[in-house]
Design a protein around this motif. Structure first.
Motif, short mmCIF file in Angstrom:
data_model
loop_
_atom_site.label_atom_id
_atom_site.label_comp_id
_atom_site.label_asym_id
_atom_site.label_seq_id
_atom_site.Cartn_x
_atom_site.Cartn_y
_atom_site.Cartn_z
N UNK A 196 0.82 -1.20 0.00
CA UNK A 196 0.00 0.00 0.00
C UNK A 196 0.86 1.26 0.00
N UNK A 197 1.90 1.26 0.83
CA UNK A 197 2.76 2.44 0.94
C UNK A 197 3.76 2.54 -0.21
N UNK A 198 3.86 1.47 -0.98
CA UNK A 198 4.80 1.51 -2.10
C UNK A 198 6.23 1.27 -1.68
N UNK A 199 6.41 0.60 -0.52
CA UNK A 199 7.77 0.36 -0.07
C UNK A 199 8.09 -1.14 -0.08
N UNK A 200 7.42 -1.86 -0.97
CA UNK A 200 7.67 -3.29 -1.04
C UNK A 200 8.94 -3.61 -1.83
N UNK A 201 9.50 -2.60 -2.49
CA UNK A 201 10.86 -2.78 -3.03
C UNK A 201 11.67 -1.53 -2.72
N UNK A 202 13.00 -1.69 -2.73
CA UNK A 202 13.89 -0.58 -2.38
C UNK A 202 13.79 0.54 -3.41
N UNK A 203 13.71 1.76 -2.92
CA UNK A 203 13.64 2.93 -3.80
C UNK A 203 14.96 3.71 -3.74
N UNK A 204 15.40 4.17 -4.88
CA UNK A 204 16.61 4.99 -4.93
C UNK A 204 16.27 6.44 -4.59
N UNK A 205 17.15 7.05 -3.81
CA UNK A 205 16.94 8.40 -3.32
C UNK A 205 18.18 9.24 -3.61
N UNK A 206 17.97 10.51 -3.94
CA UNK A 206 19.14 11.38 -4.07
C UNK A 206 19.17 12.37 -2.93
N UNK A 207 20.38 12.82 -2.63
CA UNK A 207 20.57 13.82 -1.57
C UNK A 207 21.12 15.09 -2.19
N UNK A 208 20.43 16.20 -1.93
CA UNK A 208 20.93 17.49 -2.42
C UNK A 208 21.43 18.27 -1.22
N UNK A 209 22.72 18.51 -1.19
CA UNK A 209 23.31 19.22 -0.05
C UNK A 209 24.17 18.30 0.78
N UNK A 210 25.48 18.54 0.78
CA UNK A 210 26.41 17.64 1.48
C UNK A 210 27.06 18.36 2.66
N UNK A 211 26.31 19.22 3.31
CA UNK A 211 26.81 19.89 4.52
C UNK A 211 26.70 18.95 5.71
N UNK A 212 26.71 19.51 6.89
CA UNK A 212 26.66 18.70 8.11
C UNK A 212 25.45 17.78 8.14
N UNK A 213 24.28 18.40 7.89
CA UNK A 213 23.06 17.62 7.98
C UNK A 213 23.03 16.54 6.89
N UNK A 214 23.38 16.93 5.67
CA UNK A 214 23.40 15.98 4.57
C UNK A 214 24.28 14.79 4.86
#
Lengths: 215, 215
Positions: A78-96
């Motif tokens: 239902x949530x659409x998390x039955x397979x791994x999803x690729x994610x990108x990260x924008x911002x490589x500072x401390x939090x990133x």
DNA sequence: TTTTGTGAATTGCTTCACAGCA
DNA sequence: TGCTGTGAAGCAATTCACAAAA
């Protein structure tokens, strides 16, 4: 899949919590759980849980409850998390960088597979637990999004850069943005945004505890 | 202060957003703003804004709008952020350290003045932008909370340690907890909790974009 | 008996629409 | 005219309560 169009957003949020708790229950080898038991742990009424699930058809057995493994699978679907999803990260500072080393994402089916930053000094540097992610220039984004079928973007840039960065994400084809920027960002109607402003969270708490006991 | 008891939580959340935006507007030297203008930027209806503010009495001038500086001051007072609040951080892992270097907290009146961690190897190490914060053993917490009048605690520990750490915070006298742990935590009625589960945020987004356009 | 699934009742939140004021 | 503040109306979400199933 049986996907009704009018599921209240609060209900969706709770479905995520049900899944999280059911996975814990499953790890503890329980085979069934009732809405009452589940609600007791989460602080949610049993009727609420049944109503939320009712949006998606029949789940449980009267007199028994819900079969945990089946329900975990169904909720993931239902949530659409039955397979791994690729994610990108924008911002490589401390939090990133902290988000990169956060293991909770992978554990729940989200993997950060690309990192972007505008800052010239950061581009080309290697990040991640295995130093296997090279920070890229945002101009490479459309290509990478396409090649790796990325639908999710995490925005960890300062507020001053947030809207411009968001536009880049959207233009590159990202469909959902999890923003940590302390400001409102504009996106087209068909792009989903969730904004986590840490200061706003603290301010809400501040209101809740003010006026109850003076300080 | 005029503090009604029945302010809807969604309204409180929006008040924080109003304050955030008004500070931006104030920095841009605008002296007044109407509910319509403010709503347009935030994607909220003008009536909604007026209703939210109405919980706290008269704010604006008919025909003119709201005087920005006054309203900023008033909202800060309402939210209890008109003076800087001391905050403690429990957990000095990746996320905890990133939060320490996050400047947004200070900017909005929250200052992390103490850091605790269970891990022996971390205790005694110096953290923060100025290396001025020494990681302490949780047993020191009650003393520090008292001495520095700390009401807020940020919880950045693994889920397996979350409940135990929360109990420590509550026992030490913390009144509000901002938790990043991926689980439900139990607190007494008079302690406020806000839970930011990053995976849950992504799962919600996943639901929102599933079923709209197939992948 | 226990527990689900669900219409009905209720509560709570948002939008509407307009009187009153600048 | 332009805008606020607010009762009334409308809509959405939650809780209630019970018939049906195991």
């Amino acid at each position: 899949m049986n996907r009704p169009d009018n599921v209240p957003l609060p209900a969706v949020r709770r479905l995520c919590l049900y899944l999280r708790q059911l996975e814990i229950i499953h790890a503890a080898d329980s085979q069934t759980v009732s809405s009452k038991q589940l609600g007791a742990v989460l602080g949610i009424s049993d009727a609420q849980i049944r109503k939320d699930l009712a949006h998606f058809g029949q789940f449980g057995q009267p007199g028994v409850g819900y079969r945990v493994p089946e329900m975990v699978a169904r909720l993931r679907e239902i949530l659409g998390t039955d397979r791994t999803a690729n994610v990108l990260l924008m911002g490589a500072g401390n939090l990133g960088r902290a988000l990169l080393s956060y293991k909770g994402f992978t554990k729940r089916g989200f993997e950060i597979v690309a990192v972007f930053d505008n800052h010239p000094a950061l581009i080309g540097t290697l990040l991640g637990a295995d130093r296997d992610l090279r920070v890229r220039h945002p101009d490479e984004m459309p290509e990478i999004v396409e090649a790796r079928s990325i639908r999710f973007g995490i925005l960890a840039v300062p507020g001053s850069a947030a809207q411009q960065a968001t536009d880049k994400l959207v233009e590159a084809g990202v469909r959902a943005v999890l923003s940590f920027a302390p400001c409102t960002i504009k996106v087209p109607q068909d792009v989903a945004v969730s904004s986590v402003d840490l200061s706003v969270q603290l301010e809400q708490l501040s209101f809740q505890i003010s006026g109850v006991a003076p300080m």
